[in-house]
Design a protein around this motif. Structure first.
Motif, PDB file in Angstrom:
ATOM      1  N   GLY A   1      -9.262 -25.385   2.684  1.00  0.00           N
ATOM      2  CA  GLY A   1      -9.760 -26.161   1.557  1.00  0.00           C
ATOM      3  C   GLY A   1      -8.702 -27.094   0.995  1.00  0.00           C
ATOM      4  N   THR A   2      -7.606 -26.515   0.523  1.00  0.00           N
ATOM      5  CA  THR A   2      -6.522 -27.305  -0.063  1.00  0.00           C
ATOM      6  C   THR A   2      -5.182 -26.768   0.422  1.00  0.00           C
ATOM      7  N   GLY A   3      -4.228 -27.667   0.645  1.00  0.00           N
ATOM      8  CA  GLY A   3      -2.888 -27.312   1.105  1.00  0.00           C
ATOM      9  C   GLY A   3      -2.629 -27.860   2.493  1.00  0.00           C
ATOM     10  N   HIS A   4      -1.780 -28.886   2.555  1.00  0.00           N
ATOM     11  CA  HIS A   4      -1.391 -29.448   3.855  1.00  0.00           C
ATOM     12  C   HIS A   4      -0.142 -28.724   4.353  1.00  0.00           C
ATOM     13  N   SER A   5      -0.090 -28.457   5.661  1.00  0.00           N
ATOM     14  CA  SER A   5       1.102 -27.894   6.292  1.00  0.00           C
ATOM     15  C   SER A   5       1.589 -28.859   7.365  1.00  0.00           C
ATOM     16  N   GLU A   6       2.906 -28.801   7.630  1.00  0.00           N
ATOM     17  CA  GLU A   6       3.477 -29.706   8.632  1.00  0.00           C
ATOM     18  C   GLU A   6       4.553 -28.998   9.444  1.00  0.00           C
ATOM     19  N   SER A   7       4.436 -29.118  10.749  1.00  0.00           N
ATOM     20  CA  SER A   7       5.490 -28.660  11.650  1.00  0.00           C
ATOM     21  C   SER A   7       6.353 -29.871  11.954  1.00  0.00           C
ATOM     22  N   VAL A   8       7.593 -29.838  11.438  1.00  0.00           N
ATOM     23  CA  VAL A   8       8.447 -31.029  11.508  1.00  0.00           C
ATOM     24  C   VAL A   8       9.679 -30.758  12.369  1.00  0.00           C
ATOM     25  N   TYR A   9       9.854 -31.559  13.423  1.00  0.00           N
ATOM     26  CA  TYR A   9      11.100 -31.560  14.195  1.00  0.00           C
ATOM     27  C   TYR A   9      11.886 -32.785  13.755  1.00  0.00           C
ATOM     28  N   PHE A  10      13.175 -32.611  13.483  1.00  0.00           N
ATOM     29  CA  PHE A  10      13.970 -33.773  13.083  1.00  0.00           C
ATOM     30  C   PHE A  10      15.371 -33.684  13.658  1.00  0.00           C
ATOM     31  N   GLU A  11      15.952 -34.859  13.870  1.00  0.00           N
ATOM     32  CA  GLU A  11      17.336 -34.941  14.352  1.00  0.00           C
ATOM     33  C   GLU A  11      18.172 -35.660  13.324  1.00  0.00           C
ATOM     34  N   ILE A  12      19.278 -35.014  12.927  1.00  0.00           N
ATOM     35  CA  ILE A  12      20.183 -35.626  11.963  1.00  0.00           C
ATOM     36  C   ILE A  12      21.309 -36.337  12.708  1.00  0.00           C
TER      37      ILE A  12
ATOM     38  N   ALA B   1      -3.281 -21.144   7.111  1.00  0.00           N
ATOM     39  CA  ALA B   1      -2.550 -21.329   8.369  1.00  0.00           C
ATOM     40  C   ALA B   1      -1.277 -20.504   8.248  1.00  0.00           C
ATOM     41  N   ILE B   2      -1.032 -19.623   9.206  1.00  0.00           N
ATOM     42  CA  ILE B   2       0.120 -18.713   9.130  1.00  0.00           C
ATOM     43  C   ILE B   2       1.133 -19.091  10.213  1.00  0.00           C
ATOM     44  N   PRO B   3       2.341 -19.514   9.807  1.00  0.00           N
ATOM     45  CA  PRO B   3       3.326 -19.968  10.794  1.00  0.00           C
ATOM     46  C   PRO B   3       4.118 -18.808  11.390  1.00  0.00           C
ATOM     47  N   GLN B   4       3.411 -17.751  11.745  1.00  0.00           N
ATOM     48  CA  GLN B   4       4.054 -16.630  12.437  1.00  0.00           C
ATOM     49  C   GLN B   4       3.079 -16.014  13.426  1.00  0.00           C
ATOM     50  N   ILE B   5       3.464 -15.966  14.699  1.00  0.00           N
ATOM     51  CA  ILE B   5       2.726 -15.221  15.711  1.00  0.00           C
ATOM     52  C   ILE B   5       3.747 -14.340  16.407  1.00  0.00           C
ATOM     53  N   ASP B   6       3.523 -13.060  16.369  1.00  0.00           N
ATOM     54  CA  ASP B   6       4.470 -12.054  16.880  1.00  0.00           C
ATOM     55  C   ASP B   6       5.711 -11.988  15.981  1.00  0.00           C
ATOM     56  N   LYS B   7       6.638 -11.120  16.323  1.00  0.00           N
ATOM     57  CA  LYS B   7       7.782 -10.876  15.442  1.00  0.00           C
ATOM     58  C   LYS B   7       8.856 -11.959  15.547  1.00  0.00           C
ATOM     59  N   PHE B   8       9.746 -11.973  14.568  1.00  0.00           N
ATOM     60  CA  PHE B   8      10.842 -12.940  14.582  1.00  0.00           C
ATOM     61  C   PHE B   8      12.010 -12.456  15.431  1.00  0.00           C
ATOM     62  N   GLU B   9      12.639 -13.409  16.117  1.00  0.00           N
ATOM     63  CA  GLU B   9      13.877 -13.147  16.849  1.00  0.00           C
ATOM     64  C   GLU B   9      15.059 -13.514  15.937  1.00  0.00           C
TER      65      GLU B   9
ATOM     66  N   VAL C   1      12.802 -27.232  25.840  1.00  0.00           N
ATOM     67  CA  VAL C   1      11.493 -26.863  25.280  1.00  0.00           C
ATOM     68  C   VAL C   1      11.688 -26.265  23.896  1.00  0.00           C
ATOM     69  N   ALA C   2      10.876 -26.699  22.958  1.00  0.00           N
ATOM     70  CA  ALA C   2      10.868 -26.078  21.626  1.00  0.00           C
ATOM     71  C   ALA C   2       9.426 -25.875  21.206  1.00  0.00           C
ATOM     72  N   ALA C   3       9.177 -24.800  20.471  1.00  0.00           N
ATOM     73  CA  ALA C   3       7.814 -24.481  20.058  1.00  0.00           C
ATOM     74  C   ALA C   3       7.769 -23.992  18.618  1.00  0.00           C
ATOM     75  N   THR C   4       6.693 -24.366  17.922  1.00  0.00           N
ATOM     76  CA  THR C   4       6.348 -23.792  16.630  1.00  0.00           C
ATOM     77  C   THR C   4       4.921 -23.274  16.770  1.00  0.00           C
ATOM     78  N   CYS C   5       4.737 -21.969  16.577  1.00  0.00           N
ATOM     79  CA  CYS C   5       3.426 -21.353  16.824  1.00  0.00           C
ATOM     80  C   CYS C   5       2.767 -20.936  15.518  1.00  0.00           C
ATOM     81  N   VAL C   6       1.544 -21.380  15.336  1.00  0.00           N
ATOM     82  CA  VAL C   6       0.839 -21.204  14.065  1.00  0.00           C
ATOM     83  C   VAL C   6      -0.553 -20.620  14.310  1.00  0.00           C
ATOM     84  N   ARG C   7      -0.908 -19.625  13.504  1.00  0.00           N
ATOM     85  CA  ARG C   7      -2.228 -18.997  13.617  1.00  0.00           C
ATOM     86  C   ARG C   7      -3.202 -19.679  12.658  1.00  0.00           C
TER      87      ARG C   7
END
Lengths: 349, 349
Positions: free
Chosen positions: A249-260, B205-213, B239-245
């Motif tokens: 319903g409400t709340g945007h999420s973002e997966s952000v990769y960035f290079e500094i 949206a949950i930014p965790q699938i399986d346990k953390f390393e 390769v890099a991944a962000t996995c979200v449920r």
């Protein structure tokens, strides 16, 4: 904020999802208001809204509506802003516009107060409020840009339906219930109300927000790309976006990769820097399963950041997860915050 | 497929979300079966399942269950595979294991038939079926790797709850209905059943699938990273991944950025190459709002690819959107397809 005087404030699009949040935010912030005008299209005129316990009748927005208005907050669609924002300015109002109508106009500052409040000094009557998905990302990136320099951003979004308006929220809820009940529910709004095809949003993910451009990106994706460069004053920044609508319903999420533009920086240093930045709440502790989520950010003005970690291949690369209430920091709160900043800077006549 | 003989096939974990799909897939493919043994934990033993109209009673899996079995499809969790897969092999069965128990074992081929079927020749009794989110991505990337070489992949996933089992699907549905009815619904399963904290998945949206390393990535993310390198025979691939449920029942989606080892390649060339690849259905026409979506991929064996476009900054970079039924190509179908390929290659004794 100095409150020596009150201002005549107008909210244009007062009955919409963002307009309602603007009225609530003005109340929550105890914004210095001497008079509040609630305006809308002819269709919604006559409806009532409540501000500080008082019922106010929503009136049709016309050029004359802006006589005597000091600050006008627009969120009634691009065509309304194009037609009426210049009329408001002509009558002495300063306009904070939450549509895409003027965002890329060279003469219009595009402002996220935590990032580029000083751009407000160059306004010509209109200040543009950026796209919701852009705002939360630049709030999180700015401290990194300031400290290390920023070279590249690749973002994939997880966007809520309220970004498409109150009718899209109703569509999500009604459709979800229908599907749980084993009934049919014909999609009519999402992904783009005026588009030819509509798709189920309940229990689905739609990789289209706004219309497609010639280059294969959507307008929403190009907004994130172009607005980020403008707000952060980084015309050479590499930015790419994939924007996806979710059954949220409400709340945007973002997966952000960035290079500094610095090597040898640890994830802990990035966490510390981002966590200290204005407008940011760091929620980042994997061992306690602490990270931001849209369902838990609703009603809050902050930008929530977590899942900060260093890329495993690139010494300059990092990943993070950024969440915010798209109706508040993504829209209503950022607009009101711009208005507050204008007052603080003495820029409201 | 030559069908001179039938095989004694065992499905371990027959009552689970994937096990049920395995039985259905064996039926749909008219797999050459002389006898079908349905096995499970003691808890689920005694339940019945239907194969080609016939009711079969599910029996408790023990080492002796595998006497005379030619092919055993395991999907009952890593600990069951670790305990019983070697017992099955000892008794002459060839095991296709859909858990993470043996995937990174040097002596175990990790196979997606469209990508590395030839690795099956090096098996020692056990073949590992990769993680669901890995499979659909490598099917789409392999033709690009073959033709141009592949340098870098950054993926953000949009994963369905059925990847966490049938109980997670029930949790999503029950919780969604409760929230629509304005009731409370205490989360008990997601994101990780055995984890300390559980979060709402409905409208979230949950930014965790399986346990953390230790490195801040989750185990799911590390699976995608390590398995992709192994399957594609590209140990140096970045390769890099962000996995979200997501609140999606079935169907994983992925926003994939990749860089090839060639310049001057157009998005049209990439579309043509990916569209011709085995196992892929190209759904890519922005002007007709054609792109893949999870709600429309359920029940299909293919990997659906769309939104292919060239990065605006990097001459070698592209973006795409990859969707597949996580219970089929992501699990049951890939396992059965491995079994079919083993038979085709004459590798089943």
């Amino acid at each position: 904020m100095p409150q020596e005087r009150g201002f005549h404030v107008a909210v244009v699009g007062a009955t919409g999802a963002v307009g309602q949040q603007m009225i609530q935010t003005l109340e929550n912030r105890d914004f210095p208001i001497s008079k509040l005008s609630l305006l809308s299209s002819a269709r919604s005129a006559g409806k009532k809204a409540v501000y500080k316990g008082q019922e106010i009748t929503v009136e049709e927005a016309t050029p004359e509506s802006f006589e005597g208005v000091d600050i006008a907050l627009f969120s009634a669609g691009g065509s309304v802003s194009k037609a009426l924002a210049p009329e408001a300015v002509k009558r002495g109002a300063i306009v904070v516009d939450n549509t895409s109508a003027f965002r890329m106009d060279e003469n219009v500052p595009l402002v996220v107060p935590e990032v580029n409040a000083s751009d407000l000094h160059n306004h010509n009557g209109i200040i543009a409020n950026p796209n919701c998905s852009t705002i939360q990302m630049v709030v999180a990136l700015e401290p990194l840009s300031q400290k290390f320099g920023l070279k590249k951003v690749i973002v994939s979004t997880y966007q809520a339906v309220s970004g498409a308006g109150a009718a899209a929220v109703a569509e999500l809820n009604d459709q979800t219930r229908a599907i749980l009940d084993g009934k049919e529910a014909e999609p009519k709004i999402l992904p783009v109300g005026s588009g030819e095809k509509h798709y189920q949003i309940a229990f689905n993910a739609i990789p289209q927000i706004d219309k497609f451009e010639e280059n294969g990106f959507t307008f929403e994706e190009m907004k994130m790309i172009n607005e980020t460069k403008k707000i952060m004053h980084l015309p050479e920044l590499q930015v790419a976006a994939t924007c996806v609508r979710l059954p949220v319903g409400t709340g945007h999420s973002e997966s952000v990769y960035f290079e500094i533009d610095a090597e040898g920086i640890s994830a802990e240093e990035v966490k510390s820097l981002v966590g200290d930045a204005p407008g940011v709440v760091l929620q980042d502790n994997p061992s306690e399963q602490l990270y931001p989520m849209p369902a838990y950010c609703v009603g809050k003005n902050d930008v929530f950041v977590g899942r900060i970690r260093k890329d495993l291949d690139n010494e300059n690369g990092f990943h993070m997860w950024v969440v915010s209430d798209n109706l508040l920091k993504g829209a209503a709160w950022n607009s009101v915050q711009i208005a507050e900043t204008l007052i603080d800077l003495g820029l409201v006549k």
